[in-house]
Scaffold this motif. Structure first.
Motif, PDB file in Angstrom:
ATOM      1  N   MET A   1       0.824  -1.182  -0.044  1.00  0.00           N
ATOM      2  CA  MET A   1       0.056   0.096   0.078  1.00  0.00           C
ATOM      3  C   MET A   1       0.883   1.340  -0.039  1.00  0.00           C
ATOM      4  SD  MET A   1      -3.125  -1.046  -0.262  1.00  0.00           S
ATOM      5  CE  MET A   1      -2.400  -2.415  -1.260  1.00  0.00           C
ATOM      6  N   ALA A   2       1.887   1.110   0.714  1.00  0.00           N
ATOM      7  CA  ALA A   2       2.948   2.365   0.865  1.00  0.00           C
ATOM      8  C   ALA A   2       3.511   2.634  -0.651  1.00  0.00           C
ATOM      9  CB  ALA A   2       3.887   2.167   1.823  1.00  0.00           C
ATOM     10  N   LEU A   3       3.863   1.447  -1.241  1.00  0.00           N
ATOM     11  CA  LEU A   3       4.645   1.637  -2.487  1.00  0.00           C
ATOM     12  C   LEU A   3       3.379   2.191  -3.598  1.00  0.00           C
ATOM     13  CD1 LEU A   3       6.780  -1.390  -2.774  1.00  0.00           C
ATOM     14  CD2 LEU A   3       7.500   0.794  -2.665  1.00  0.00           C
ATOM     15  N   LYS A   4       2.345   1.622  -3.294  1.00  0.00           N
ATOM     16  CA  LYS A   4       1.488   2.060  -4.307  1.00  0.00           C
ATOM     17  C   LYS A   4       0.913   3.545  -4.291  1.00  0.00           C
ATOM     18  CE  LYS A   4      -3.500   1.148  -5.748  1.00  0.00           C
ATOM     19  NZ  LYS A   4      -4.741   0.206  -5.557  1.00  0.00           N
ATOM     20  N   ALA A   5       0.796   3.977  -3.086  1.00  0.00           N
ATOM     21  CA  ALA A   5       0.960   5.282  -3.016  1.00  0.00           C
ATOM     22  C   ALA A   5       2.036   6.268  -3.395  1.00  0.00           C
ATOM     23  CB  ALA A   5       0.667   5.678  -1.427  1.00  0.00           C
ATOM     24  N   ARG A   6       3.191   5.747  -3.209  1.00  0.00           N
ATOM     25  CA  ARG A   6       4.454   6.557  -3.602  1.00  0.00           C
ATOM     26  C   ARG A   6       4.416   6.762  -5.140  1.00  0.00           C
ATOM     27  NH1 ARG A   6      10.096   4.743  -3.317  1.00  0.00           N
ATOM     28  NH2 ARG A   6       9.115   3.137  -1.633  1.00  0.00           N
ATOM     29  N   TYR A   7       4.061   5.537  -5.760  1.00  0.00           N
ATOM     30  CA  TYR A   7       4.244   5.419  -7.346  1.00  0.00           C
ATOM     31  C   TYR A   7       2.853   6.208  -7.884  1.00  0.00           C
ATOM     32  CZ  TYR A   7       8.585   2.931  -7.495  1.00  0.00           C
ATOM     33  OH  TYR A   7       9.816   2.878  -7.435  1.00  0.00           O
ATOM     34  N   ALA A   8       1.948   6.578  -7.246  1.00  0.00           N
ATOM     35  CA  ALA A   8       0.435   6.901  -7.746  1.00  0.00           C
ATOM     36  C   ALA A   8       0.591   7.854  -8.923  1.00  0.00           C
ATOM     37  CB  ALA A   8      -0.207   7.439  -6.718  1.00  0.00           C
ATOM     38  N   ASP A   9       1.405   8.750  -8.797  1.00  0.00           N
ATOM     39  CA  ASP A   9       1.786   9.754  -9.690  1.00  0.00           C
ATOM     40  C   ASP A   9       3.094   9.820 -10.454  1.00  0.00           C
ATOM     41  OD1 ASP A   9      -0.686  11.252  -8.724  1.00  0.00           O
ATOM     42  OD2 ASP A   9       0.430  12.070  -7.219  1.00  0.00           O
ATOM     43  N   ARG A  10       3.544   8.573 -10.652  1.00  0.00           N
ATOM     44  CA  ARG A  10       4.667   8.569 -11.388  1.00  0.00           C
ATOM     45  C   ARG A  10       4.674   7.768 -12.665  1.00  0.00           C
ATOM     46  NH1 ARG A  10       9.532   8.873  -8.158  1.00  0.00           N
ATOM     47  NH2 ARG A  10      10.242   9.250  -9.985  1.00  0.00           N
TER      48      ARG A  10
ATOM     49  N   GLU B   1      -0.039  -2.001  -9.587  1.00  0.00           N
ATOM     50  CA  GLU B   1      -0.944  -2.174  -9.874  1.00  0.00           C
ATOM     51  C   GLU B   1      -1.183  -3.716  -9.405  1.00  0.00           C
ATOM     52  OE1 GLU B   1      -2.144  -1.737 -13.830  1.00  0.00           O
ATOM     53  OE2 GLU B   1      -1.329  -3.399 -14.630  1.00  0.00           O
ATOM     54  N   CYS B   2      -2.734  -3.801  -8.912  1.00  0.00           N
ATOM     55  CA  CYS B   2      -2.857  -5.400  -8.527  1.00  0.00           C
ATOM     56  C   CYS B   2      -3.899  -5.959  -9.520  1.00  0.00           C
ATOM     57  CB  CYS B   2      -3.521  -5.592  -7.116  1.00  0.00           C
ATOM     58  SG  CYS B   2      -3.988  -7.242  -6.639  1.00  0.00           S
TER      59      CYS B   2
ATOM     60  N   ALA C   1      -8.756  -6.509 -10.888  1.00  0.00           N
ATOM     61  CA  ALA C   1      -8.016  -6.961  -9.396  1.00  0.00           C
ATOM     62  C   ALA C   1      -8.528  -8.422  -9.144  1.00  0.00           C
ATOM     63  CB  ALA C   1      -8.063  -6.157  -8.420  1.00  0.00           C
ATOM     64  N   GLY C   2      -9.735  -8.490  -9.498  1.00  0.00           N
ATOM     65  CA  GLY C   2     -10.701  -9.838  -9.265  1.00  0.00           C
ATOM     66  C   GLY C   2     -12.108  -9.635  -9.899  1.00  0.00           C
ATOM     67  N   LEU C   3     -12.784 -10.755  -9.632  1.00  0.00           N
ATOM     68  CA  LEU C   3     -14.094 -10.813 -10.280  1.00  0.00           C
ATOM     69  C   LEU C   3     -15.013  -9.569  -9.551  1.00  0.00           C
ATOM     70  CD1 LEU C   3     -14.377 -14.697 -10.634  1.00  0.00           C
ATOM     71  CD2 LEU C   3     -14.121 -12.895 -12.395  1.00  0.00           C
TER      72      LEU C   3
END
Length: 222
Positions: free
Chosen positions: A48-57, A62-63, A162-164
């Protein structure tokens, strides 16, 4: 040489997860990552921390199908000059069949034909199997023990789900103009694999014989 007694902090765990995902040849699940990290590591928090850090890069985390990967930000897709179109395109019949399987899975061929209202060419299911969008799931515990079909991970990856549970629901379809707002009372979008799904038996090895994935690309469906 690393110090085995060293207990990494949150920042170090994020670095390790980042390195594993970057180097992986395929998406990794949280369990895959946990196996390579110290026991008790909070993998979900690191993701979750990495996802937030890369959100605007330029790349983002992604999952897809419960597995994690780095991917190019969608708005920068125009920069990918080396892109290639999928060599095969799904026909209208194949797309309808795929949608029915996605929402009604696990389902049999007869059930697909009942929803579509027309008979189904053997080539349509074979093509979906060959392209990896659909898989054989089991055999229904009914007379004749018909084979049941379900979507495969490739389906989730192709449509970015991410899932059904992320399949569009009733309100999503109405907002996109795919359903009439005057739909009959009580109308709802089916949930794949719901609690009322009939029981199944596992597939036998012979069910996975090559003839289930023959190529019928050149055949037209009537």
């Amino acid at each position: 040489m690393s110090d085995l007694s060293f207990q990494p902090d949150e920042a170090e765990i994020e670095r390790r997860v980042e390195a594993l995902l970057f180097a992986a040849a395929a998406p990794l699940s949280a369990l895959d990552l946990a196996r390579r990290l110290p026991e008790g590591t909070d993998v979900s928090a690191a993701l979750m921390a990495l996802k937030a850090r890369y959100a605007d890069r330029g790349v983002r985390l992604e999952c897809v199908a419960d597995r994690w990967r780095f991917a190019t930000a969608p708005d920068l897709a125009f920069l990918m000059t080396d892109r290639r179109e999928e060599p095969r395109r799904l026909s209208k019949a194949a797309l309808e069949t795929l949608a029915i399987i996605a929402y009604h899975q696990p389902c049999t061929r007869a059930e697909i034909e009942s929803v579509r209202g027309v008979s189904l060419s053997r080539g349509t299911l074979d093509l979906l199997l060959e392209m990896g969008f659909v898989r054989l799931r089991g055999r229904r515990r009914t007379p004749g023990r018909p084979v049941t079909y379900a979507t495969a991970d490739r389906f989730l990856e192709h449509f970015g789900l991410a899932g059904l549970s992320d399949l569009p629901g009733l309100q999503d379809m109405r907002a996109a103009g795919l359903l009439d707002f005057a739909a009959p009372a009580g109308f709802d979008v089916p949930q794949p694999g719901g609690p009322d799904a009939p029981e199944e038996d596992p597939l036998d090895p012979e069910d996975l014989a090559p003839e289930f994935a023959q190529d019928f690309v050149g055949r037209d469906e009537g």
